[in-house]
Design a protein around this motif. Structure first.
Motif, PDB file in Angstrom:
ATOM      1  N   PHE A 252      -7.010  18.890   8.915  1.00  0.00           N
ATOM      2  CA  PHE A 252      -7.620  17.875   9.763  1.00  0.00           C
ATOM      3  C   PHE A 252      -7.797  16.575   8.989  1.00  0.00           C
ATOM      4  CE2 PHE A 252      -9.202  21.984  11.306  1.00  0.00           C
ATOM      5  CZ  PHE A 252      -8.706  21.949  12.606  1.00  0.00           C
ATOM      6  N   THR A 253      -7.699  15.446   9.706  1.00  0.00           N
ATOM      7  CA  THR A 253      -7.861  14.128   9.101  1.00  0.00           C
ATOM      8  C   THR A 253      -9.338  13.778   9.039  1.00  0.00           C
ATOM      9  OG1 THR A 253      -5.723  13.376   9.950  1.00  0.00           O
ATOM     10  CG2 THR A 253      -7.311  11.673   9.326  1.00  0.00           C
ATOM     11  N   HIS A 254      -9.809  13.393   7.840  1.00  0.00           N
ATOM     12  CA  HIS A 254     -11.204  13.043   7.667  1.00  0.00           C
ATOM     13  C   HIS A 254     -11.416  11.546   7.459  1.00  0.00           C
ATOM     14  CE1 HIS A 254     -10.999  17.373   6.481  1.00  0.00           C
ATOM     15  NE2 HIS A 254     -12.097  17.418   7.249  1.00  0.00           N
ATOM     16  N   GLY A 255     -10.338  10.798   7.304  1.00  0.00           N
ATOM     17  CA  GLY A 255     -10.477   9.358   7.136  1.00  0.00           C
ATOM     18  C   GLY A 255      -9.117   8.712   6.939  1.00  0.00           C
ATOM     19  N   SER A 256      -9.133   7.405   6.669  1.00  0.00           N
ATOM     20  CA  SER A 256      -7.865   6.685   6.480  1.00  0.00           C
ATOM     21  C   SER A 256      -8.101   5.438   5.667  1.00  0.00           C
ATOM     22  CB  SER A 256      -7.253   6.310   7.832  1.00  0.00           C
ATOM     23  OG  SER A 256      -8.093   5.404   8.529  1.00  0.00           O
ATOM     24  N   VAL A 257      -7.020   4.991   4.992  1.00  0.00           N
ATOM     25  CA  VAL A 257      -7.012   3.712   4.314  1.00  0.00           C
ATOM     26  C   VAL A 257      -5.841   2.916   4.890  1.00  0.00           C
ATOM     27  CG1 VAL A 257      -5.613   4.605   2.384  1.00  0.00           C
ATOM     28  CG2 VAL A 257      -6.945   2.506   2.087  1.00  0.00           C
ATOM     29  N   GLU A 258      -6.063   1.635   5.165  1.00  0.00           N
ATOM     30  CA  GLU A 258      -5.074   0.859   5.947  1.00  0.00           C
ATOM     31  C   GLU A 258      -4.964  -0.560   5.407  1.00  0.00           C
ATOM     32  OE1 GLU A 258      -4.326  -0.355  10.658  1.00  0.00           O
ATOM     33  OE2 GLU A 258      -6.292   0.376   9.994  1.00  0.00           O
ATOM     34  N   LEU A 259      -3.708  -1.091   5.453  1.00  0.00           N
ATOM     35  CA  LEU A 259      -3.419  -2.506   5.129  1.00  0.00           C
ATOM     36  C   LEU A 259      -2.685  -3.117   6.314  1.00  0.00           C
ATOM     37  CD1 LEU A 259      -3.188  -4.983   3.222  1.00  0.00           C
ATOM     38  CD2 LEU A 259      -1.077  -3.967   2.339  1.00  0.00           C
TER      39      LEU A 259
ATOM     40  N   GLN B 230       1.865  -3.227   9.415  1.00  0.00           N
ATOM     41  CA  GLN B 230       0.705  -2.345   9.261  1.00  0.00           C
ATOM     42  C   GLN B 230       1.138  -1.060   8.553  1.00  0.00           C
ATOM     43  OE1 GLN B 230      -1.247  -1.522  12.953  1.00  0.00           O
ATOM     44  NE2 GLN B 230      -2.554   0.097  12.127  1.00  0.00           N
ATOM     45  N   CYS B 231       0.289  -0.573   7.665  1.00  0.00           N
ATOM     46  CA  CYS B 231       0.539   0.699   6.972  1.00  0.00           C
ATOM     47  C   CYS B 231      -0.789   1.469   6.885  1.00  0.00           C
ATOM     48  CB  CYS B 231       1.102   0.444   5.573  1.00  0.00           C
ATOM     49  SG  CYS B 231       1.510   1.956   4.673  1.00  0.00           S
ATOM     50  N   ARG B 232      -0.778   2.704   7.327  1.00  0.00           N
ATOM     51  CA  ARG B 232      -1.997   3.511   7.294  1.00  0.00           C
ATOM     52  C   ARG B 232      -1.708   4.868   6.670  1.00  0.00           C
ATOM     53  NH1 ARG B 232      -3.295   3.734  12.389  1.00  0.00           N
ATOM     54  NH2 ARG B 232      -2.616   5.873  12.852  1.00  0.00           N
ATOM     55  N   TRP B 233      -2.621   5.274   5.761  1.00  0.00           N
ATOM     56  CA  TRP B 233      -2.559   6.596   5.139  1.00  0.00           C
ATOM     57  C   TRP B 233      -3.754   7.406   5.637  1.00  0.00           C
ATOM     58  CZ3 TRP B 233       1.382   8.206   1.950  1.00  0.00           C
ATOM     59  CH2 TRP B 233       2.252   7.209   1.499  1.00  0.00           C
ATOM     60  N   ASN B 234      -3.464   8.530   6.314  1.00  0.00           N
ATOM     61  CA  ASN B 234      -4.515   9.447   6.753  1.00  0.00           C
ATOM     62  C   ASN B 234      -4.879  10.385   5.612  1.00  0.00           C
ATOM     63  OD1 ASN B 234      -4.668   8.354   9.309  1.00  0.00           O
ATOM     64  ND2 ASN B 234      -3.095   9.737  10.139  1.00  0.00           N
TER      65      ASN B 234
ATOM     66  N   LEU C 171       0.857  -1.188   0.000  1.00  0.00           N
ATOM     67  CA  LEU C 171       0.000   0.000   0.000  1.00  0.00           C
ATOM     68  C   LEU C 171       0.898   1.245   0.000  1.00  0.00           C
ATOM     69  CD1 LEU C 171      -2.922   1.057   0.122  1.00  0.00           C
ATOM     70  CD2 LEU C 171      -2.729   1.039   2.627  1.00  0.00           C
ATOM     71  N   ASP C 172       1.520   1.492  -1.156  1.00  0.00           N
ATOM     72  CA  ASP C 172       2.356   2.687  -1.254  1.00  0.00           C
ATOM     73  C   ASP C 172       1.476   3.890  -1.600  1.00  0.00           C
ATOM     74  OD1 ASP C 172       1.668   2.148  -3.856  1.00  0.00           O
ATOM     75  OD2 ASP C 172       3.704   1.613  -4.495  1.00  0.00           O
TER      76      ASP C 172
END
Length: 607
Positions: A495-502, A483-487, A452-453
């Motif tokens: 401000f952070t409104h969500g995230s995608v994570e693997l 674990q990898c998470r993109w805010n 998840l780059d």
């Protein structure tokens, strides 16, 4: 506590083939005088001279009967000693006939039985006769070549001193004539001299122990030029046996034979290399058993390692022969006096042959296994047989001749049977390798951010809001987890409104389950948690496996799947659907497929 002595001497015989002796009568008279002297022995003595066999047997039986444990009993015999065709020893009485020894002689077995029945724990037997050393040899049972000393004398102190070995004559001085004054035999004369003059008090403490009187007598007989070897055996004797005291006014000159230089046996140092074979094999087998949770392999590895360690330790040790006995050094330190060695056993072992000294001085152990000399199947010690004979010669030289007994070849096999039986039971009842299933499992997880780059994350979030921005946070990678998470921020917001994570979760096998089974249990547990949280569950693409599922709600999409022992989770979460919409399901499934295919599997064989 009673101190009593029964002194028996026979000079004349009815059988014409038994020549008359001049020493026994004088032997018992002189020894009785010294032992009964209150300044020396303080024994209550009784003498029997030229008596019939029945009377001697009755007196011996009565002498040992009805005794207390602290009584000190001394039985002395001077006269003819005879052996039959089997090598059994008989003491000749006045009416003994050579052709009928069994009925007319006093058998060693009879005296032995009387000693066994006695409650006294301090018994001294002194035999001044030909072949007298055969008395102790009779304790070696010829049928199985096993020494049953503790069964006979367990907890009791018995000391046997003989004027000669099992094959030697006992000598008198000169030729018997009426004109020559009778004198004690060579052995008894030295024994009496040591007590009477105090010369046997070798450590100058005013007490004469059995050890001291024997050492004095041994040296005196050897220095006299007599061709006989006084012998001594000790069975279960604990502490010091004080036979007498030195008179305050005693003067004497100490005579002794110079002690030889100790003889040291050292195994070749290169024999330690042999120990590396079971050590290396045991390490490999044991490690494989730990990895596969195979108890039989663990036990087999531990046994091989212990075998190798014992071989290495023995090869680094040494054995020293001296006048006092046999001494071993660390890591197996021990000292055993010659009188306490009843037999020298050559014992087959799982790795070759070793020497065990049969002990007669303790009820705690019947053998002392020498760390050297020994020989191994993988590296023969060519001097082994010579060293065995050398130990035997030293025991004979210093008065405690010990026979060499060779154990059965099956003895070495029996030493392996117990661990092999345990290994076989564990193999059949616990491990059961024929039921094992071959699995392919991951030994490590992929780097989540490598899958998840930023480019992959952009594919997910594009068209979800105006000008979304990504920030990589929440990264974690270990052997068991990655674990990898993109805010995600929308409309140029900070401000952070969500995230995608693997996320990857890897499970290692245990003794009860494989890693794949544990991963399947975790996936089922996740399914239950997602359902309880109010998420809607449905199947996802078949490429992710039959157990893969999608859990969705108004603000989240989660895809979970399994490959072997790894659980893969792809999640998208939005806090405000007006600012950040949910992506299409296909885009997250594409990330999940990439995550699953990135897992590398290797073959393994757990239970």
């Amino acid at each position: 506590m009673a101190r009593e002595a029964l002194l028996i001497g026979n000079s004349v015989y009815d059988d014409a083939e038994l020549r008359r002796l001049r020493a026994p009568a004088q032997d018992v008279a002189e020894l009785g005088r010294v032992l009964s002297d209150p300044e020396v022995g303080s024994f209550e003595t009784k003498t029997l001279t030229d008596k019939a066999g029945s009377e001697i047997r009755a007196e011996i039986e009565q002498f040992f009967a009805n005794r207390r444990p602290d009584d000190f009993l001394l039985l002395y015999f001077s006269g003819h000693g005879l052996k039959d065709a089997t090598g059994a020893l008989y003491l000749a009485a006045e009416d003994t006939h050579i052709e009928d020894l069994a009925n007319t002689g006093v058998t060693a077995d009879f005296i032995n039985a009387c000693i066994q029945r006695s409650r006294s724990r301090r018994i001294v037997l002194i035999l001044d006769c030909c072949y007298s050393g055969a008395f102790a040899r009779g304790m070696v049972v010829r049928a199985d070549q096993t020494v049953h000393v503790q069964e006979r004398f367990g907890g009791r102190g018995l000391v046997i001193i003989t004027a000669s070995s099992a094959t030697e004559y006992a000598f008198e001085d000169g030729v018997l004539t009426e004109e020559i004054d009778p004198r004690p035999s060579v052995f008894t004369r030295a024994f009496i001299e040591g007590l009477d003059t105090g010369a046997a008090d070798l450590n100058d403490d005013a007490e004469i122990t059995l050890d001291e009187i024997y050492d004095f007598t041994f040296d005196a007989v050897r220095l006299s030029g007599s061709r006989q070897t006084p012998c001594r055996w000790v069975f279960g004797a604990q502490g010091r046996f004080v036979l007498g005291r030195r008179r305050p006014d005693a003067t004497f000159a100490v005579r002794s034979i110079p002690s030889p230089e100790p003889l040291v046996f050292r195994p070749p140092r290169w024999l330690t290399v042999v120990a590396l074979v079971p050590l290396a094999l045991g390490a490999v087998v044991g490690w494989w058993g730990i990895e596969q949770y195979a108890w039989s392999a663990m036990v087999a590895g531990a046994w091989l390692i212990l075998l190798g360690l014992s071989m290495a330790a023995a090869a680094l040790d040494r054995v020293e022969l001296g006048r006092d006995g046999v001494r071993t050094f660390p890591p197996f330190p021990a000292r055993l006096r010659w009188p306490s060695i009843l037999a020298i056993e050559v014992r087959p072992t799982p790795t070759g042959r070793t020497i065990a000294l049969r002990r007669a001085d303790t009820s705690l152990s019947h053998r002392l296994v020498l760390p050297a000399p020994r020989t191994h199947f993988l590296a023969r010690n060519v001097e082994f047989d010579d060293q065995v004979l050398t130990i035997r010669r030293w025991s004979e030289q210093w008065g405690s001749p010990a026979p060499v007994l060779t154990g059965s070849r099956w003895a070495g096999v029996r030493g392996v049977l117990a661990p092999l039986a345990l290994i076989l039971v564990l193999l059949v009842a616990v491990d059961r390798p024929w039921t094992w299933v071959v699995y392919t499992e991951a030994e490590q997880v992929p780097h989540a951010c490598g899958v998840l780059d930023q480019r992959a994350a952009d594919e997910v979030v594009k068209e979800l809001s105006l000008a979304p921005s990504l920030k990589n946070e929440g990264n974690e990678t270990t052997g068991q987890r990655s674990q990898c998470r993109w805010n995600i921020s929308a409309l140029f917001s900070i401000f952070t409104h969500g995230s995608v994570e693997l996320k990857y979760d890897r499970f290692s096998r245990t003794s009860g389950a494989s890693g794949s089974q544990l991963a399947a249990r975790q996936l089922a547990e996740f399914r239950g948690q997602d359902s309880d949280a109010g998420l809607t569950l449905r199947k996802t693409l078949s490429q992710l496996g039959s157990d893969a599922y999608l859990a969705g709600s108004d603000n989240a999409i989660i895809i979970r799947s399994q490959r072997a022992n790894v659980v893969v989770t792809v999640a998208f979460v939005t806090r405000d659907t007006s600012l950040l919409l949910l992506p299409k399901q296909e885009r997250l499934e594409k990330i999940a497929i990439r995550g699953v295919t990135a897992i590398t599997l290797l073959s393994s064989q757990p239970h």
